[in-house]
Design a protein around this motif. Sequence first.
Motif, PDB file in Angstrom:
ATOM      1  N   VAL A 178     -34.845 -19.663 -63.569  1.00 58.68           N
ATOM      2  CA  VAL A 178     -33.441 -19.400 -63.920  1.00 58.68           C
ATOM      3  C   VAL A 178     -32.617 -20.660 -63.713  1.00 58.68           C
ATOM      4  O   VAL A 178     -31.774 -21.026 -64.544  1.00 58.68           O
ATOM      5  N   TYR A 179     -32.872 -21.349 -62.626  1.00 58.52           N
ATOM      6  CA  TYR A 179     -32.065 -22.511 -62.294  1.00 58.52           C
ATOM      7  C   TYR A 179     -32.445 -23.758 -63.073  1.00 58.52           C
ATOM      8  O   TYR A 179     -31.646 -24.698 -63.171  1.00 58.52           O
ATOM      9  N   VAL A 180     -33.628 -23.799 -63.665  1.00 59.01           N
ATOM     10  CA  VAL A 180     -33.916 -24.890 -64.601  1.00 59.01           C
ATOM     11  C   VAL A 180     -32.916 -24.824 -65.753  1.00 59.01           C
ATOM     12  O   VAL A 180     -32.346 -25.833 -66.169  1.00 59.01           O
ATOM     13  N   LEU A 181     -32.692 -23.615 -66.266  1.00 62.29           N
ATOM     14  CA  LEU A 181     -31.697 -23.425 -67.319  1.00 62.29           C
ATOM     15  C   LEU A 181     -30.302 -23.775 -66.802  1.00 62.29           C
ATOM     16  O   LEU A 181     -29.542 -24.492 -67.467  1.00 62.29           O
ATOM     17  N   GLU A 182     -29.953 -23.276 -65.640  1.00 59.98           N
ATOM     18  CA  GLU A 182     -28.627 -23.520 -65.062  1.00 59.98           C
ATOM     19  C   GLU A 182     -28.377 -25.007 -64.863  1.00 59.98           C
ATOM     20  O   GLU A 182     -27.335 -25.545 -65.258  1.00 59.98           O
ATOM     21  N   TRP A 183     -29.322 -25.696 -64.232  1.00 58.44           N
ATOM     22  CA  TRP A 183     -29.140 -27.125 -63.964  1.00 58.44           C
ATOM     23  C   TRP A 183     -29.040 -27.913 -65.265  1.00 58.44           C
ATOM     24  O   TRP A 183     -28.247 -28.846 -65.376  1.00 58.44           O
ATOM     25  N   THR A 184     -29.886 -27.574 -66.238  1.00 51.10           N
ATOM     26  CA  THR A 184     -29.909 -28.344 -67.488  1.00 51.10           C
ATOM     27  C   THR A 184     -28.606 -28.190 -68.255  1.00 51.10           C
ATOM     28  O   THR A 184     -28.024 -29.180 -68.735  1.00 51.10           O
TER      29      THR A 184
ATOM     30  N   LEU B  29     -23.946 -16.870 -71.145  1.00 53.75           N
ATOM     31  CA  LEU B  29     -24.818 -16.373 -70.075  1.00 53.75           C
ATOM     32  C   LEU B  29     -24.045 -16.213 -68.782  1.00 53.75           C
ATOM     33  O   LEU B  29     -23.282 -17.095 -68.386  1.00 53.75           O
ATOM     34  N   GLY B  30     -24.227 -15.084 -68.129  1.00 57.03           N
ATOM     35  CA  GLY B  30     -23.552 -14.857 -66.861  1.00 57.03           C
ATOM     36  C   GLY B  30     -24.452 -14.138 -65.876  1.00 57.03           C
ATOM     37  O   GLY B  30     -25.555 -13.740 -66.187  1.00 57.03           O
TER      38      GLY B  30
ATOM     39  N   HIS C 275     -25.701 -27.352 -67.036  1.00 53.29           N
ATOM     40  CA  HIS C 275     -24.615 -27.990 -66.292  1.00 53.29           C
ATOM     41  C   HIS C 275     -24.737 -29.510 -66.281  1.00 53.29           C
ATOM     42  O   HIS C 275     -23.718 -30.214 -66.152  1.00 53.29           O
ATOM     43  N   HIS C 276     -25.943 -30.033 -66.436  1.00 53.61           N
ATOM     44  CA  HIS C 276     -26.087 -31.480 -66.594  1.00 53.61           C
ATOM     45  C   HIS C 276     -25.418 -31.913 -67.894  1.00 53.61           C
ATOM     46  O   HIS C 276     -24.698 -32.922 -67.942  1.00 53.61           O
ATOM     47  N   LEU C 277     -25.625 -31.127 -68.964  1.00 51.00           N
ATOM     48  CA  LEU C 277     -24.945 -31.420 -70.226  1.00 51.00           C
ATOM     49  C   LEU C 277     -23.431 -31.292 -70.072  1.00 51.00           C
ATOM     50  O   LEU C 277     -22.676 -32.088 -70.646  1.00 51.00           O
ATOM     51  N   ASP C 278     -22.982 -30.303 -69.301  1.00 53.79           N
ATOM     52  CA  ASP C 278     -21.553 -30.157 -69.042  1.00 53.79           C
ATOM     53  C   ASP C 278     -21.003 -31.369 -68.289  1.00 53.79           C
ATOM     54  O   ASP C 278     -19.902 -31.846 -68.567  1.00 53.79           O
TER      55      ASP C 278
ATOM     56  N   CYS D 237     -18.129 -29.124 -57.628  1.00 51.62           N
ATOM     57  CA  CYS D 237     -17.875 -28.105 -56.607  1.00 51.62           C
ATOM     58  C   CYS D 237     -18.674 -26.841 -56.912  1.00 51.62           C
ATOM     59  O   CYS D 237     -19.243 -26.215 -56.003  1.00 51.62           O
ATOM     60  N   HIS D 238     -18.731 -26.464 -58.173  1.00 51.73           N
ATOM     61  CA  HIS D 238     -19.535 -25.301 -58.576  1.00 51.73           C
ATOM     62  C   HIS D 238     -21.011 -25.524 -58.251  1.00 51.73           C
ATOM     63  O   HIS D 238     -21.709 -24.595 -57.830  1.00 51.73           O
ATOM     64  N   LEU D 239     -21.493 -26.741 -58.433  1.00 47.33           N
ATOM     65  CA  LEU D 239     -22.896 -27.040 -58.121  1.00 47.33           C
ATOM     66  C   LEU D 239     -23.174 -26.883 -56.632  1.00 47.33           C
ATOM     67  O   LEU D 239     -24.276 -26.486 -56.232  1.00 47.33           O
TER      68      LEU D 239
END
Length: 218
Positions: free
Chosen positions: A137-143, A217-218, A145-148, A39-41
């Motif tokens: 920025v979103y490369v970091l975010e996606w990566t 990170l926020g 969250h993929h681990l999450d 849902c966050h994604l």
Amino acid sequence: MDLFSRSWAALRAAVADLSDEDLAQPSGCAGWLVRDLVCHLIIDAQDVLITLATPAETEPTRDAVTYWEVAHTPPTGDDPLDALTVRLAAAYEEAWLLKFHLDDVGSAAGRAAQLAHPAQRVSTRDEVLTVGEYLSVYVLEWTLHHLDLIAHLTDAAQPPAEGLARTRESLAKIAGFSFPSSFSDTDALLLGTGRRAPSAAETAELGELAGRLPITLG
């Protein structure tokens, strides 16, 4: 730009392969099940669409490193926005609706990113970035969250290796120090962001850097 697309496509494919039982497993985000993270994604994908459709005329005020607000206290999951995400995820009731919405909005966000010019300036969070920096920025975010997403799903596909390597480089720039070369990219990211605690051996290898973790990170 290409790495954004590959990272996002890999994350969406991992979500598409999830079973109903997978969605009910804990994620790597404190207080969230996998379905809450999905849902966050969806919200993230909406943010990408909104930002890419919000041009700016002024000079950039942030880049992919300075975009982030850094803290050293891991999130607990008690933040009101985190709690709202949980309620939104529960409202879908059926898993396929959640996955369909991510595929629908996520595909649109991916297409919008491919059509955008990397030098174009966009506005988000009252800051201005170029599209190239914003998508980094979103490369970091996606990566992360993929681990999450796969934290407790042993058979799920891993993030792209190049995304892990780039995210490690980005985290080092944000933190102001590098992790030991003996650490894998995945371990450096999980330890660096507090997604898992270091072992005694890892703490010894980190030395004085251990006291500067985690990087939130926020």
